[in-house]
Design a protein around this motif. Structure first.
Motif, PDB file in Angstrom:
ATOM      1  N   THR A  87     109.143 -91.687  86.446  1.00  0.00           N
ATOM      2  CA  THR A  87     109.468 -91.329  87.830  1.00  0.00           C
ATOM      3  C   THR A  87     110.974 -91.221  88.017  1.00  0.00           C
ATOM      4  OG1 THR A  87     107.498 -92.521  88.533  1.00  0.00           O
ATOM      5  CG2 THR A  87     109.063 -91.952  90.238  1.00  0.00           C
ATOM      6  N   TRP A  88     111.727 -92.135  87.421  1.00  0.00           N
ATOM      7  CA  TRP A  88     113.183 -92.062  87.545  1.00  0.00           C
ATOM      8  C   TRP A  88     113.720 -90.783  86.916  1.00  0.00           C
ATOM      9  CZ3 TRP A  88     116.679 -92.048  83.395  1.00  0.00           C
ATOM     10  CH2 TRP A  88     118.017 -91.943  83.794  1.00  0.00           C
ATOM     11  N   SER A 114     112.985 -88.030  89.229  1.00  0.00           N
ATOM     12  CA  SER A 114     113.673 -88.245  90.506  1.00  0.00           C
ATOM     13  C   SER A 114     115.158 -87.940  90.387  1.00  0.00           C
ATOM     14  CB  SER A 114     113.477 -89.680  90.983  1.00  0.00           C
ATOM     15  OG  SER A 114     112.127 -89.918  91.226  1.00  0.00           O
ATOM     16  N   SER A 156     115.358 -84.403  90.830  1.00  0.00           N
ATOM     17  CA  SER A 156     115.062 -83.959  92.190  1.00  0.00           C
ATOM     18  C   SER A 156     116.273 -84.088  93.109  1.00  0.00           C
ATOM     19  CB  SER A 156     113.875 -84.735  92.767  1.00  0.00           C
ATOM     20  OG  SER A 156     114.182 -86.095  92.921  1.00  0.00           O
ATOM     21  N   SER A 175     103.297 -90.843  91.377  1.00  0.00           N
ATOM     22  CA  SER A 175     104.655 -90.641  90.867  1.00  0.00           C
ATOM     23  C   SER A 175     105.172 -89.285  91.306  1.00  0.00           C
ATOM     24  CB  SER A 175     104.677 -90.736  89.339  1.00  0.00           C
ATOM     25  OG  SER A 175     104.408 -92.034  88.921  1.00  0.00           O
ATOM     26  N   VAL A 214     106.223 -89.285  94.932  1.00  0.00           N
ATOM     27  CA  VAL A 214     107.580 -89.827  95.067  1.00  0.00           C
ATOM     28  C   VAL A 214     108.605 -88.777  94.648  1.00  0.00           C
ATOM     29  CG1 VAL A 214     109.193 -91.552  94.166  1.00  0.00           C
ATOM     30  CG2 VAL A 214     106.886 -92.220  94.829  1.00  0.00           C
ATOM     31  N   ILE A 215     108.353 -88.103  93.526  1.00  0.00           N
ATOM     32  CA  ILE A 215     109.273 -87.083  93.027  1.00  0.00           C
ATOM     33  C   ILE A 215     109.391 -85.939  94.026  1.00  0.00           C
ATOM     34  CG2 ILE A 215     109.567 -85.343  91.213  1.00  0.00           C
ATOM     35  CD1 ILE A 215     108.112 -87.503  89.361  1.00  0.00           C
ATOM     36  N   LEU A 224     111.494 -86.911  96.967  1.00  0.00           N
ATOM     37  CA  LEU A 224     112.925 -86.934  96.690  1.00  0.00           C
ATOM     38  C   LEU A 224     113.516 -85.539  96.547  1.00  0.00           C
ATOM     39  CD1 LEU A 224     113.162 -90.088  94.463  1.00  0.00           C
ATOM     40  CD2 LEU A 224     113.899 -89.811  96.820  1.00  0.00           C
ATOM     41  N   TYR A 225     112.694 -84.538  96.293  1.00  0.00           N
ATOM     42  CA  TYR A 225     113.207 -83.162  96.332  1.00  0.00           C
ATOM     43  C   TYR A 225     113.637 -82.800  97.750  1.00  0.00           C
ATOM     44  CZ  TYR A 225     112.674 -81.433  91.617  1.00  0.00           C
ATOM     45  OH  TYR A 225     112.846 -81.208  90.273  1.00  0.00           O
TER      46      TYR A 225
END
Length: 193
Positions: free
Chosen positions: A4-5, A8, A11, A86, A89-90, A93-94
């Motif tokens: 995920t990081w 992200s 993103s 995940s 979340v990604i 963050l976009y």
């Protein structure tokens, strides 16, 4: 969370890189004059970039998991839901990435700031216990803690909060993007000259 990081961090940075490239190449005016919106064009570029990153990331992270002897859940439904969350979340963050990218219409070299932010997010993902009250507070502004919470104890409430984060980020990103683009067009400073 490492997976995920990785996505992200992209993103946060990729929308800014794409906008700055379009401005530097002077192709942004062609996009403005076409029927396709800049926002839509960026969205297509991002989808392509995510697919390319998946081709690179999945084998790499599977190899890391094998070397580190990380046990995957035996329940494939749990694994699939975690994988989907995940990407929620990604995707959220976009929206934040579009917020930062919008400042590229007004200022130069925003990508330098977003690159630093992408690495700073590593400390906010939740790999380790938060070392200070400030970092713990900053962590609450990003949806990573909710993903960790959902992985530990699935809950509909946490799922709705994750979707709420995404909606807020995308609304802020879209509104700021349109505002900064309109400002740059009216001022005639789209190419920073």
């Amino acid at each position: 969370m490492l997976f995920t990081w990785y996505f992200s961090s992209h993103s946060i940075t990729h929308p800014t890189y794409f906008i700055e490239d379009e401005i530097a190449d002077r192709t942004i005016i062609n996009v403005i004059q076409s029927r396709r919106s800049i926002f839509g064009m960026l969205f297509i570029k991002i989808i392509v970039q995510i697919l390319l990153d998946l081709v690179k990331a999945i084998p790499l992270f599977c190899l890391v998991a094998l070397v580190q002897q990380i046990a995957f859940p035996t329940d494939w439904v749990v694994t699939f839901v975690t994988f989907l969350l995940s990407f929620v979340v990604i995707a959220s963050l976009y929206g934040l990435g579009f917020l930062f990218a919008s400042f590229s219409f007004v200022f130069t070299k925003i990508s330098s700031i977003t690159s630093l932010l992408a690495y700073g997010i590593l400390f906010l993902v939740g790999f380790q216990e938060q070392s200070s009250h400030l970092i713990a507070t900053l962590t609450r502004f990003l949806p990573f803690h909710l993903l960790v919470s959902f992985i530990r104890q699935p809950s509909w409430f946490v799922l709705l909060l994750l979707l709420g984060y995404g909606l807020i980020y995308w609304l802020l990103g879209y509104l700021c993007f349109q505002t900064c683009l309109t400002y740059a067009k009216k001022k005639g400073s789209l190419f920073h000259v």
